[in-house]
Write a protein that holds these residues in place. Structure first.
Motif, PDB file in Angstrom:
ATOM      1  N   PHE A   1      -8.439   3.504  10.409  1.00  0.00           N
ATOM      2  CA  PHE A   1      -7.909   2.693   8.987  1.00  0.00           C
ATOM      3  C   PHE A   1      -7.222   1.349   9.640  1.00  0.00           C
ATOM      4  CE2 PHE A   1      -3.522   2.049   7.240  1.00  0.00           C
ATOM      5  CZ  PHE A   1      -3.960   1.163   6.110  1.00  0.00           C
TER       6      PHE A   1
ATOM      7  N   LEU B   1       0.868  -1.418   0.005  1.00  0.00           N
ATOM      8  CA  LEU B   1      -0.080  -0.264   0.063  1.00  0.00           C
ATOM      9  C   LEU B   1       0.873   1.208   0.165  1.00  0.00           C
ATOM     10  CD1 LEU B   1      -2.724   1.607   0.456  1.00  0.00           C
ATOM     11  CD2 LEU B   1      -2.391   1.258   2.972  1.00  0.00           C
TER      12      LEU B   1
ATOM     13  N   TYR C   1      -7.987  -0.146  -0.011  1.00  0.00           N
ATOM     14  CA  TYR C   1      -7.363  -0.953  -0.158  1.00  0.00           C
ATOM     15  C   TYR C   1      -7.564  -2.294   0.766  1.00  0.00           C
ATOM     16  CZ  TYR C   1      -2.575  -3.132  -0.239  1.00  0.00           C
ATOM     17  OH  TYR C   1      -1.554  -3.975  -0.413  1.00  0.00           O
ATOM     18  N   ALA C   2      -7.714  -1.918   2.116  1.00  0.00           N
ATOM     19  CA  ALA C   2      -8.095  -3.027   2.905  1.00  0.00           C
ATOM     20  C   ALA C   2      -9.526  -3.804   2.575  1.00  0.00           C
ATOM     21  CB  ALA C   2      -8.437  -2.353   4.339  1.00  0.00           C
ATOM     22  N   LEU C   3     -10.192  -2.883   2.015  1.00  0.00           N
ATOM     23  CA  LEU C   3     -11.700  -3.606   1.274  1.00  0.00           C
ATOM     24  C   LEU C   3     -11.229  -4.598   0.216  1.00  0.00           C
ATOM     25  CD1 LEU C   3     -14.708  -1.792   0.865  1.00  0.00           C
ATOM     26  CD2 LEU C   3     -14.312  -3.369  -0.816  1.00  0.00           C
TER      27      LEU C   3
ATOM     28  N   PHE D   1      -8.097  -2.434   8.527  1.00  0.00           N
ATOM     29  CA  PHE D   1      -7.091  -3.279   7.886  1.00  0.00           C
ATOM     30  C   PHE D   1      -6.802  -4.327   8.670  1.00  0.00           C
ATOM     31  CE2 PHE D   1      -2.524  -4.134   7.066  1.00  0.00           C
ATOM     32  CZ  PHE D   1      -2.661  -4.139   5.816  1.00  0.00           C
TER      33      PHE D   1
ATOM     34  N   ASN E   1      -8.827  -7.951   8.372  1.00  0.00           N
ATOM     35  CA  ASN E   1      -8.704  -8.997   7.313  1.00  0.00           C
ATOM     36  C   ASN E   1      -7.761  -9.812   7.945  1.00  0.00           C
ATOM     37  OD1 ASN E   1     -10.274  -7.567   5.235  1.00  0.00           O
ATOM     38  ND2 ASN E   1      -8.434  -6.302   4.659  1.00  0.00           N
TER      39      ASN E   1
ATOM     40  N   TYR F   1      -6.102   2.397  -6.969  1.00  0.00           N
ATOM     41  CA  TYR F   1      -6.153   3.887  -6.857  1.00  0.00           C
ATOM     42  C   TYR F   1      -7.204   4.727  -7.850  1.00  0.00           C
ATOM     43  CZ  TYR F   1      -3.482   4.710 -10.975  1.00  0.00           C
ATOM     44  OH  TYR F   1      -3.093   4.832 -12.257  1.00  0.00           O
TER      45      TYR F   1
ATOM     46  N   ASP G   1      -4.021  11.089   2.522  1.00  0.00           N
ATOM     47  CA  ASP G   1      -5.058  10.419   1.530  1.00  0.00           C
ATOM     48  C   ASP G   1      -5.041   9.070   1.585  1.00  0.00           C
ATOM     49  OD1 ASP G   1      -5.694  13.096   0.574  1.00  0.00           O
ATOM     50  OD2 ASP G   1      -5.017  12.494  -1.299  1.00  0.00           O
ATOM     51  N   VAL G   2      -3.905   8.568   2.107  1.00  0.00           N
ATOM     52  CA  VAL G   2      -3.661   7.127   2.421  1.00  0.00           C
ATOM     53  C   VAL G   2      -4.336   6.650   3.636  1.00  0.00           C
ATOM     54  CG1 VAL G   2      -2.013   5.207   2.542  1.00  0.00           C
ATOM     55  CG2 VAL G   2      -1.713   6.925   1.029  1.00  0.00           C
TER      56      VAL G   2
ATOM     57  N   ALA H   1     -10.471   7.122   2.689  1.00  0.00           N
ATOM     58  CA  ALA H   1      -8.939   6.973   2.713  1.00  0.00           C
ATOM     59  C   ALA H   1      -8.789   5.852   1.628  1.00  0.00           C
ATOM     60  CB  ALA H   1      -8.231   6.679   3.874  1.00  0.00           C
ATOM     61  N   GLU H   2      -7.488   6.272   0.985  1.00  0.00           N
ATOM     62  CA  GLU H   2      -7.175   5.105   0.104  1.00  0.00           C
ATOM     63  C   GLU H   2      -6.850   3.757   0.675  1.00  0.00           C
ATOM     64  OE1 GLU H   2      -4.775   6.569  -3.185  1.00  0.00           O
ATOM     65  OE2 GLU H   2      -3.327   4.817  -3.190  1.00  0.00           O
ATOM     66  N   GLY H   3      -6.288   3.919   2.016  1.00  0.00           N
ATOM     67  CA  GLY H   3      -6.032   2.499   2.704  1.00  0.00           C
ATOM     68  C   GLY H   3      -7.247   2.183   3.117  1.00  0.00           C
ATOM     69  N   THR H   4      -8.281   2.658   3.151  1.00  0.00           N
ATOM     70  CA  THR H   4      -9.623   2.090   3.616  1.00  0.00           C
ATOM     71  C   THR H   4     -10.114   1.281   2.337  1.00  0.00           C
ATOM     72  OG1 THR H   4     -10.321   3.623   5.196  1.00  0.00           O
ATOM     73  CG2 THR H   4     -12.026   2.304   4.242  1.00  0.00           C
TER      74      THR H   4
ATOM     75  N   GLY I   1      -5.985   8.630   5.790  1.00  0.00           N
ATOM     76  CA  GLY I   1      -7.488   9.449   6.434  1.00  0.00           C
ATOM     77  C   GLY I   1      -7.009  10.164   7.537  1.00  0.00           C
TER      78      GLY I   1
END
Lengths: 123, 144
Positions: free
Chosen positions: A88, A66, B49-51, A92, A95, B29, A79-80, B44-47, A82
């Motif tokens: 976040f 990531l 990604y996690a999904l 994460f 999972n 992205y 942005d990554v 968030a991009e991370g959110t 939040g």
């Protein structure tokens, strides 16, 4: 053959190799991204209490990807992660819950209630 | 986008992402960028990604790794048949949820009105009887 019983004592060689690889990739990241990964790793390790080595290494590997992508695209850090990085981190972490130590207790609780409720297949 | 909107979105984000992938394959992205264009700016991009990690683990998408000039190989996500079935189910649930929530929102709607609307969509005659009783009780409450 020999490797099998040694790995029982030391943990999987493959996991260790992947972990060392992960550390090197994090070091290669731009400072801001690398620092973020390290902070997230700390949180995920504490909050996650993941006892399965392969799950832990998979999680860190996914985390590194990531931030490597973000660094390559120059995606701003915020942005990554939040506004609430802890939130976040929880999303994460969800999972990889199969590898959590507490997962055994979750299953024990569910089967104990199933047994108490007299449901079939809960003997 | 406020806190409430973000919380609401969380529950349906998986369906939204599957729906996007149902139209065309995409990188992670690209999905985040699309969501931001649509006004979901707090995602968030991370959110996302996690999904994507989750739907991949559950076998709802096929993943192809494409080499990229800079950074790690990019993963391209494509909805597979299992994902499509999951998406159909999502739309069904979404429709039910919208009907039920909207029935509460209608001007002059009472809780009894919402119950009978729910019973109609469920098509259960026994639920219909309960709704009538609820209406009667509602009347009593108003009378007090």
């Amino acid at each position: 053959m020999a490797a099998e019983w040694i790995e029982k004592l030391t943990g999987s060689f493959e996991d260790k190799k992947r972990y060392r690889n992960y550390r090197a990739r994090v070091e290669a990241l731009p400072t801001a991204y690398g620092d973020s990964v390290k902070a997230l790793e700390r949180y995920l390790t504490y909050a996650g209490a993941i006892s399965a080595g392969d799950t832990l290494v998979q999680m860190l590997d996914d985390l590194a990807v990531l931030f490597e992508e973000a660094a390559a695209n120059s995606t701003p850090l915020r942005d990554v992660t939040g506004e609430n990085p802890a939130e976040f981190a929880e999303d994460f972490l969800a999972n990889y819950s199969d590898g959590q130590w507490i997962n055994k207790e979750r299953m024990r609780l569910n089967s104990a209630i199933a047994k108490a409720a007299g449901e079939a297949g809960s003997s | 986008m406020g806190k409430q909107a973000t919380e609401m979105l969380k529950g349906v984000l998986e369906g939204i992402v599957l729906a996007i992938l149902g139209r065309q394959s995409a990188y992670g992205y690209e999905i985040t960028a699309w969501l931001r264009d649509q006004g979901f700016t707090d995602i968030a991009e991370g959110t996302v990604y996690a999904l994507l990690v989750r739907v991949e683990q559950r076998g709802l998408v096929d993943v192809e790794k494409v080499p990229s000039e800079k950074g790690p190989p990019r993963k391209v996500y494509t909805l597979n048949s299992q994902g499509r079935a999951h998406l159909d189910e999502f739309w069904g649930q979404w429709g039910l949820l919208v009907d039920r929530v909207e029935s509460l929102h209608r001007p002059g709607a009472t809780s009894a009105g919402a119950t009978s609307a729910g019973a109609t969509s469920a098509g259960a005659s026994s639920a219909g009887t309960n709704a009538t009783e609820d209406t009667a009780q509602e009347g009593t409450h108003h009378g007090r």
